[in-house]
Design a protein around this motif. Structure first.
Motif, PDB file in Angstrom:
ATOM      1  N   LYS A   1       0.865  -1.172   0.000  1.00 49.15           N
ATOM      2  CA  LYS A   1       0.000   0.000   0.000  1.00 49.15           C
ATOM      3  C   LYS A   1       0.906   1.226   0.000  1.00 49.15           C
ATOM      4  O   LYS A   1       1.661   1.450   0.944  1.00 49.15           O
ATOM      5  CB  LYS A   1      -0.920   0.015   1.221  1.00 49.15           C
ATOM      6  N   VAL A   2       0.837   2.004  -1.060  1.00 52.13           N
ATOM      7  CA  VAL A   2       1.758   3.123  -1.234  1.00 52.13           C
ATOM      8  C   VAL A   2       1.266   4.337  -0.437  1.00 52.13           C
ATOM      9  O   VAL A   2       0.108   4.742  -0.555  1.00 52.13           O
ATOM     10  CB  VAL A   2       1.900   3.487  -2.725  1.00 52.13           C
ATOM     11  N   ALA A   3       2.161   4.895   0.345  1.00 49.88           N
ATOM     12  CA  ALA A   3       1.845   6.116   1.086  1.00 49.88           C
ATOM     13  C   ALA A   3       2.227   7.348   0.275  1.00 49.88           C
ATOM     14  O   ALA A   3       1.453   8.301   0.173  1.00 49.88           O
ATOM     15  CB  ALA A   3       2.577   6.124   2.427  1.00 49.88           C
ATOM     16  N   TYR A   4       3.437   7.322  -0.303  1.00 47.30           N
ATOM     17  CA  TYR A   4       3.933   8.444  -1.091  1.00 47.30           C
ATOM     18  C   TYR A   4       4.720   7.916  -2.283  1.00 47.30           C
ATOM     19  O   TYR A   4       5.376   6.862  -2.206  1.00 47.30           O
ATOM     20  CB  TYR A   4       4.871   9.344  -0.281  1.00 47.30           C
ATOM     21  N   SER A   5       4.655   8.656  -3.377  1.00 48.61           N
ATOM     22  CA  SER A   5       5.560   8.484  -4.495  1.00 48.61           C
ATOM     23  C   SER A   5       6.220   9.840  -4.729  1.00 48.61           C
ATOM     24  O   SER A   5       6.039  10.763  -3.929  1.00 48.61           O
ATOM     25  CB  SER A   5       4.801   8.004  -5.740  1.00 48.61           C
ATOM     26  N   SER A   6       6.974   9.965  -5.777  1.00 48.20           N
ATOM     27  CA  SER A   6       7.544  11.272  -6.114  1.00 48.20           C
ATOM     28  C   SER A   6       7.511  11.442  -7.623  1.00 48.20           C
ATOM     29  O   SER A   6       7.182  10.504  -8.358  1.00 48.20           O
ATOM     30  CB  SER A   6       8.977  11.395  -5.583  1.00 48.20           C
TER      31      SER A   6
ATOM     32  N   ARG B   1       9.125  17.293  -5.915  1.00 44.68           N
ATOM     33  CA  ARG B   1       7.664  17.142  -5.953  1.00 44.68           C
ATOM     34  C   ARG B   1       7.329  15.736  -5.498  1.00 44.68           C
ATOM     35  O   ARG B   1       7.791  14.761  -6.094  1.00 44.68           O
ATOM     36  CB  ARG B   1       7.143  17.354  -7.368  1.00 44.68           C
ATOM     37  N   ILE B   2       6.541  15.645  -4.423  1.00 54.62           N
ATOM     38  CA  ILE B   2       6.141  14.328  -3.937  1.00 54.62           C
ATOM     39  C   ILE B   2       4.630  14.183  -4.063  1.00 54.62           C
ATOM     40  O   ILE B   2       3.881  15.164  -4.026  1.00 54.62           O
ATOM     41  CB  ILE B   2       6.588  14.085  -2.487  1.00 54.62           C
ATOM     42  N   ILE B   3       4.195  12.945  -4.244  1.00 53.71           N
ATOM     43  CA  ILE B   3       2.787  12.649  -4.501  1.00 53.71           C
ATOM     44  C   ILE B   3       2.226  11.827  -3.350  1.00 53.71           C
ATOM     45  O   ILE B   3       2.712  10.726  -3.070  1.00 53.71           O
ATOM     46  CB  ILE B   3       2.616  11.859  -5.826  1.00 53.71           C
ATOM     47  N   ARG B   4       1.217  12.383  -2.689  1.00 53.86           N
ATOM     48  CA  ARG B   4       0.585  11.690  -1.554  1.00 53.86           C
ATOM     49  C   ARG B   4      -0.486  10.739  -2.062  1.00 53.86           C
ATOM     50  O   ARG B   4      -1.410  11.134  -2.771  1.00 53.86           O
ATOM     51  CB  ARG B   4      -0.029  12.709  -0.598  1.00 53.86           C
TER      52      ARG B   4
END
Length: 346
Positions: A47-52, A340-343
């Motif tokens: 389960k992904v919390a953050y990507s970038s 830039r990070i992606i929530r």
């Protein structure tokens, strides 16, 4: 289809950024729902919390970007999250992990998805105690860019370069690898000269620890010479092309350059003179297939000793999955700075 049983809390569907190609050959990234059965094979589900967001991810969202081989595709070369199912004895449900490199986000569906399924061989456990949202956020604020920067600094240090040897030049300093290199070098006590074409980013570079900031143009003389005045003990270069050639010409005797990018071109218009007359070394930096043992060491440093770097005011900007199409367009137009990070965690 995965062989292991999924937890009862696993959703019927979840969101992902899908890059699609229509019958006319047009490429478009769109956020839509998929199920676990749409994911590729792998022995660990996360389960992904953050990507970038990285330049490679932006290229995956446009025609002729040279990244995506078949469609539909989920880009994203970085991910951090929690294991929710595993057939790999090294990883247990509830464990926090980070993933960069290998074929992730290139030939294997990537991290711009609320859930991913991958090979356990690609994973790095986060340091003990790294189970909260901030740990995942910090991991993705570094991401592939941070690992590349850390590998570059590590290579220069292993070459023998010490802070007292003189300044280190960092090119492309407004981008992810460059800016994180500035921060890591400054943390280690080096005098850092940051080269950038973006005056708006200079205040952040100073906060990251740059002792001096120069313009990109200062590295591009009217006439390129194979040897110039010796200025740098070492260089971290993400540009390639004329900028790398110019940097090589000004490295001190016995110095070293760590090169990881080609934003200014893949050609290298220089001669053997810097290498045979000044004894310098040009190191190529690859984060995709770097050994996991070294990755673990550097990730531990990034998330402990160097973690304050990614808390620099204005350096990291957080977004949602829906923002990615616009962000990738801006990135390809050179309008992106910092990280830039992606929530993805709700």
């Amino acid at each position: 289809m995965t062989k292991h049983p999924l937890p009862h809390t696993f959703p019927n569907d979840f969101k992902a950024l899908i890059v699609e190609k229509n019958e006319s050959g047009e490429i478009s990234p769109i956020v839509r729902s998929i199920s676990v059965h749409d994911l590729p094979e792998g022995n660990v589900t996360i389960k992904v919390a953050y990507s970038s967001l990285n330049y490679k991810d932006a290229l995956a969202c446009v025609p002729n970007g040279g990244i995506v081989k078949s469609y539909p595709f989920i880009p994203g070369i970085d991910a951090a999250g929690i294991v929710v199912a595993s057939d790999d004895e090294r990883y247990k449900v509830g464990q926090s992990v980070v993933l960069t490199g290998y074929e992730f986000g290139v030939s294997h569906f990537g991290g711009l998805s609320e859930y991913i399924r991958v090979s356990g061989d690609w994973l790095i456990p986060l340091p003990a105690g790294s189970h909260d949202v901030m740990a995942f956020r910090n991991a993705m604020a570094f991401g592939t860019a941070g690992l590349t920067a850390a590998l570059s600094v590590d290579r220069l240090r292993n070459h023998g370069l010490k802070p007292e040897d003189g300044p280190i030049l960092v090119t492309g300093a407004s981008g992810g690898v460059g800016s994180l290199s500035v921060g890591i070098l400054a943390k280690l006590g080096y005098e850092v000269v940051a080269a950038t074409s973006k005056a708006s980013f200079e205040p952040i570079l100073k906060q990251l620890g740059a002792a001096k900031i120069i313009s990109r143009e200062q590295l591009l003389p009217d006439k390129q010479r194979p040897l110039n005045k010796q200025l740098w003990a070492g260089v971290i270069d993400v540009c390639g092309g004329d900028i790398l050639a110019s940097a090589l010409a000004s490295v001190n005797y016995g110095g070293a350059v760590a090169a990881s990018g080609l934003t200014a071109g893949a050609n290298l218009p220089t001669t053997v003179l810097p290498f045979i007359l000044r004894g310098i070394t040009l190191y190529g930096i690859d984060s995709v297939y770097a050994p996991n043992e070294l990755r673990q060491v550097l990730w531990n440093k990034m998330l402990t000793d160097w973690s304050s770097i990614v808390h620099t005011d204005g350096f990291v900007q957080e977004h949602t999955l829906q923002d990615v199409p616009t962000l990738t367009t801006n990135m390809l137009q050179g309008a992106s700075e910092g990280r830039r990070i992606i929530r993805l965690k709700k």
